[in-house]
Design a protein around this motif. Structure first.
Motif, PDB file in Angstrom:
ATOM      1  N   UNK A   1     -21.954   4.224   7.733  1.00 56.74           N
ATOM      2  CA  UNK A   1     -21.170   4.090   6.645  1.00 56.74           C
ATOM      3  C   UNK A   1     -19.843   4.341   6.613  1.00 56.74           C
ATOM      4  N   UNK A   2     -18.837   3.552   6.098  1.00 55.71           N
ATOM      5  CA  UNK A   2     -17.614   3.861   5.798  1.00 55.71           C
ATOM      6  C   UNK A   2     -17.421   3.941   4.230  1.00 55.71           C
ATOM      7  N   UNK A   3     -16.860   5.159   3.948  1.00 52.92           N
ATOM      8  CA  UNK A   3     -16.619   5.832   2.502  1.00 52.92           C
ATOM      9  C   UNK A   3     -15.285   6.116   2.478  1.00 52.92           C
ATOM     10  N   UNK A   4     -14.764   6.317   1.346  1.00 53.94           N
ATOM     11  CA  UNK A   4     -13.589   7.002   1.156  1.00 53.94           C
ATOM     12  C   UNK A   4     -13.427   7.209  -0.201  1.00 53.94           C
ATOM     13  N   UNK A   5     -13.919   8.366  -0.588  1.00 52.37           N
ATOM     14  CA  UNK A   5     -13.627   8.491  -2.274  1.00 52.37           C
ATOM     15  C   UNK A   5     -14.116   7.165  -2.899  1.00 52.37           C
ATOM     16  N   UNK A   6     -15.376   6.569  -2.417  1.00 59.96           N
ATOM     17  CA  UNK A   6     -15.641   5.330  -2.959  1.00 59.96           C
ATOM     18  C   UNK A   6     -14.956   4.269  -2.255  1.00 59.96           C
TER      19      UNK A   6
ATOM     20  N   UNK B   1     -13.992   9.849   3.561  1.00 57.92           N
ATOM     21  CA  UNK B   1     -12.634  10.046   3.586  1.00 57.92           C
ATOM     22  C   UNK B   1     -11.961  10.388   2.119  1.00 57.92           C
ATOM     23  N   UNK B   2     -11.596  11.611   1.979  1.00 57.79           N
ATOM     24  CA  UNK B   2     -11.299  12.039   0.511  1.00 57.79           C
ATOM     25  C   UNK B   2      -9.988  12.406   0.061  1.00 57.79           C
TER      26      UNK B   2
ATOM     27  N   UNK C   1     -30.470  10.319   7.373  1.00 53.22           N
ATOM     28  CA  UNK C   1     -29.145  10.408   7.397  1.00 53.22           C
ATOM     29  C   UNK C   1     -28.433  11.528   7.011  1.00 53.22           C
ATOM     30  N   UNK C   2     -26.967  11.656   7.147  1.00 52.10           N
ATOM     31  CA  UNK C   2     -26.039  12.818   6.998  1.00 52.10           C
ATOM     32  C   UNK C   2     -24.859  12.439   6.585  1.00 52.10           C
ATOM     33  N   UNK C   3     -24.033  13.289   6.034  1.00 53.21           N
ATOM     34  CA  UNK C   3     -22.641  13.141   5.397  1.00 53.21           C
ATOM     35  C   UNK C   3     -21.830  13.902   6.358  1.00 53.21           C
ATOM     36  N   UNK C   4     -20.817  13.251   6.902  1.00 54.95           N
ATOM     37  CA  UNK C   4     -19.581  13.728   7.599  1.00 54.95           C
ATOM     38  C   UNK C   4     -18.187  13.379   6.984  1.00 54.95           C
ATOM     39  N   UNK C   5     -17.171  14.129   6.977  1.00 50.39           N
ATOM     40  CA  UNK C   5     -15.986  13.718   6.888  1.00 50.39           C
ATOM     41  C   UNK C   5     -15.127  13.880   7.933  1.00 50.39           C
ATOM     42  N   UNK C   6     -15.146  13.055   8.991  1.00 50.80           N
ATOM     43  CA  UNK C   6     -14.717  13.162  10.273  1.00 50.80           C
ATOM     44  C   UNK C   6     -13.019  13.693  10.422  1.00 50.80           C
TER      45      UNK C   6
ATOM     46  N   UNK D   1       0.758  -1.189  -0.086  1.00 50.97           N
ATOM     47  CA  UNK D   1      -0.108   0.113   0.138  1.00 50.97           C
ATOM     48  C   UNK D   1       0.961   1.219   0.138  1.00 50.97           C
ATOM     49  N   UNK D   2       0.419   2.362  -0.272  1.00 51.91           N
ATOM     50  CA  UNK D   2       0.883   3.542  -0.231  1.00 51.91           C
ATOM     51  C   UNK D   2       0.058   4.551   0.341  1.00 51.91           C
ATOM     52  N   UNK D   3       0.559   5.197   1.539  1.00 50.68           N
ATOM     53  CA  UNK D   3      -0.136   6.517   2.054  1.00 50.68           C
ATOM     54  C   UNK D   3      -1.421   6.123   2.806  1.00 50.68           C
ATOM     55  N   UNK D   4      -2.245   6.990   3.263  1.00 50.76           N
ATOM     56  CA  UNK D   4      -3.457   6.751   4.020  1.00 50.76           C
ATOM     57  C   UNK D   4      -4.778   6.006   3.289  1.00 50.76           C
ATOM     58  N   UNK D   5      -4.607   6.107   2.058  1.00 50.40           N
ATOM     59  CA  UNK D   5      -5.719   5.210   1.364  1.00 50.40           C
ATOM     60  C   UNK D   5      -5.298   3.750   1.272  1.00 50.40           C
TER      61      UNK D   5
END
Length: 688
Positions: free
Chosen positions: A490-495, A447-448, A377-382, A191-195
């Motif tokens: 939900x867990x999302x990360x730019x998809x 997480x974007x 529901x609502x969106x957050x990027x913590x 892997x590379x980085x935080x993605x």
């Protein structure tokens, strides 16, 4: 069998540990560390394992024992010697020590369904500091033979592109005996980085047609590495979290200090590729921290994808809410753009309603959702703080990722460090307030940005800082769910850029992609169950007014074959296409609990990115759901595909009922043959 006495300290050179579907044997001696020598699914089943040490440890100043690129066979790991073991319930604990460095290692093997979760804790028993540079999470050796290696590549909008190659092509025979040297072959995925799944996937398989086959996954949102390394007549699968060599990881242990590796998950199956993924699927189910609310498996409508795209308002939301409810959605999520100054990117972190954006306030939208019979529901990027967000000036510098004394900034975003109490307190207050004031019952946590290798605040190396943050973030999520047992997260990360079972063992749902082209979503949706449970695979279904009838059915099929994640301007579809949406939602609801007990099967192999015909079967035992997508050009002749794995079974089209049925016949062997027209077109079949 291991002794039932938990204080057992057997000094015999071998011991066994068995649980249902798991038969393992270990040995040890004065001249070598504890080794795993046998792993089978039953007392009479073939073993997948060849003798191999169970853990490897690298410390500062050690030299590698082999001149190659692998992380296998380093000094401290080779010097470990057995001191005891105990079996309690579903866990086996094995203790070793290195007399030279006085490191003590406790290895924990936890039975989980048909698989095993492995982690190791290293304790410094010396009087001086020791710096760890890597500790393996899991090592399993197999006899080198006619295996295939499966691994996956990924990127934004193109998640889950799997490859299957013969082991002999990746690790060629270089005639080591002729040279009088050991082989050095090493196939690695890093892997590379935080993605964590931004370029490659933390999952692999070593498959043999008739078995036994081995599947594995790395369970971390930080850096990870897995490799298949040649030894003498065997290959060793090594699973690692962050390492110094690949992720700038280092962990300093003071006397008495401890470090625990990220978990590695392994599953053995007596069949080939699909059997290995089935075993890994059951293992994933066994490691989830489920709550009663997770059993709902609701259909969620989200206003983002190909719809509002982070531009909400009361006037835009109300018709979407009405149509979503009529289509059969049970939750409705207001996505990005509702907060701060209305710019969802630069004001991230200021989680208060944007002034003047919603006529009647955001609560009017929430009330409309409830009035329509859905849960809000609502969106957050913590973890994000936008460059213009007030929060960026309010929290202490130590609450952010930092490198070389400066904040890490990625395209206008700062990264919060959840090891710091101020970061966690900020998000605790946010979640608690939104639940209390708005009655939110679903959070889409995004997480974007890829924030790089990590943070050097409070860490010997930035890779260790990233690991500490991701562990703290998972802990925060678990705590939030405990405080709000009726709320889904939900867990999302730019998809699917952070699609790993560090988070998915606690999160309810995973968005599988941001891909907006419905034609391109088919291979993503079909491959998703190799990485994530079908019931967690949030596949977008976003019908549009511009789509034909066949294209609408094509777009909806992806959602049915996982967790249907609905979006789009449904109210503008017209009666015929809207009926296809309602039908797909109804079919998914009918099947969702069977999907949650199913295993993925790929009758045509794991999908290629440009394949004309794609197939995914969700096998629920006596019945299955089979999706076939056609992307072939209209000028191409109709294809006929044979499904030998379904020999003797009935194949009946169940979606869409209003469109022409695809011809299904039987060949001389009794296998179904389906005639596939030009695309884009898709059909769903029930198999009995």
């Amino acid at each position: 069998m291991a002794s039932t006495d938990p204080r057992h300290r057997d000094r015999e050179p071998a011991f066994e540990w068995t649980r249902p579907g798991l038969h393992l044997r270990f040995d040890h001696g004065d001249e070598h560390p504890v080794r795993l020598v046998h792993w089978a699914t039953g007392p009479d089943a073939a073993s997948v394992a060849a003798p191999s040490p169970i853990v490897d440890v690298t410390t500062a100043g050690e030299q590698r024992a082999r001149h190659n690129q692998s992380l296998l066979l380093w000094g401290a790991g080779l010097r470990l010697r057995y001191t005891g073991h105990e079996a309690v319930g579903d866990e086996l604990r094995i203790r070793q020590h290195d007399p030279e460095t006085r490191l003590e290692v406790t290895s924990v093997f936890r039975a989980a369904g048909p698989g095993i979760q492995v982690r190791h804790t290293v304790r410094n028993g010396a009087d001086d500091d020791v710096v760890l540079l890597s500790v393996s999470s899991g090592l399993v050796a197999v006899t080198e033979g006619a295996q295939d290696v499966l691994w996956g590549e990924s990127e934004w909008l193109a998640e889950g592109r799997w490859h299957q190659r013969p082991l002999s092509e990746l690790l060629p025979d270089v005639s080591p005996a002729f040279h009088g040297r050991h082989p050095r072959g090493n196939f690695a995925v890093t892997s590379h980085g935080s993605f964590s799944s931004g370029t490659v996937l933390p999952t692999g398989v070593l498959a043999t047609d008739d078995g036994p086959s081995l599947a594995w996954q790395v369970e971390t949102s930080a850096g990870w590495h897995w490799e298949v390394t040649q030894t003498e007549g065997t290959v060793t699968v090594g699973v690692h979290g962050p390492t110094d060599l690949y992720h700038q990881f280092a962990e300093r242990l003071a006397p008495g200090g401890e470090f625990t590796t990220v978990p590695a998950g392994f599953a053995v199956a007596d069949g080939g590729r699909d059997a290995a993924f089935a075993a890994l699927t059951d293992y994933r189910r066994a490691i989830r921290d489920l709550r009663p609310v997770d059993a709902r498996l609701p259909v969620v409508y989200n206003d983002f994808m190909n719809t509002l795209m982070a531009g909400p308002s009361t006037e835009k939301e109300l018709p979407l809410i009405e149509a979503a409810a009529e289509a059969g959605a049970e939750y409705y999520c207001v996505d990005a753009g509702w907060f701060g100054d209305g710019n969802w990117w630069t004001s991230a972190g200021d989680w208060h309603e944007a002034p003047g954006l919603f006529t009647g306030g955001l609560i009017s939208v929430i009330d409309a959702i409830r009035a329509a019979g859905m849960r809000p529901g609502i969106w957050l990027e913590p973890e994000a703080v936008g460059a213009t967000a007030k929060l960026g000036q309010q929290l202490p510098e130590e609450a952010f990722f930092r490198r070389f004394g400066r904040r890490v900034s990625e395209t206008g975003h700062f990264q919060l460090d959840f090891r710091h109490p101020a970061a966690r307190t900020h998000l605790d207050e946010t979640v608690d307030r939104l639940v209390a004031e708005l009655g939110i019952e679903f959070f889409k946590l995004d997480y974007n940005v890829n924030s790089g290798v990590g943070t050097d605040v409070g860490a010997e190396g930035p890779g260790a800082g990233l690991l500490g943050h991701t562990r703290a973030y998972r802990g925060w999520l678990s705590d939030a769910q405990a405080r709000h047992p009726g709320v889904l997260f939900e867990s999302c990360s730019s998809g699917g850029m952070r699609m790993d079972y560090n988070l998915l063992s606690v999160a309810h749902l995973q968005s599988t992609s941001d891909q907006q082209d419905f034609r391109r979503y088919a291979p993503i949706a079909a491959a998703a169950p190799a990485s994530v449970l079908p019931e967690q695979a949030g596949n977008w279904a976003y019908p549009a007014e511009s789509m034909s009838i066949e294209e609408t059915a094509f777009a909806m099929t992806a959602g049915v074959m996982g967790r249907l994640y609905l979006s789009g301007f449904l109210g503008g579809l017209g009666a015929e296409r809207f009926a296809l949406v309602r039908e797909a939602v109804a079919l998914h609801k009918d099947w969702r609990h069977r999907i949650a007990a199913s295993h993925p099967v790929w009758p045509l192999g794991l999908p290629g990115w440009d394949d004309d015909v794609i197939a995914l079967q969700l096998d629920a035992g006596p019945e299955s759901l089979l999706a076939l997508w056609s992307r072939g050009a209209a000028t191409a002749p109709a294809a006929a595909i044979t499904l030998p794995g379904l020999r003797g079974r009935a194949v009946k089209q169940v979606y869409p009922v209003a469109l022409p049925e695809w011809t299904v016949r039987t060949d001389a062997s009794g296998a179904p043959v389906v005639e596939i027209p030009a695309g884009p077109a898709a059909r769903i079949f029930e198999v009995e």
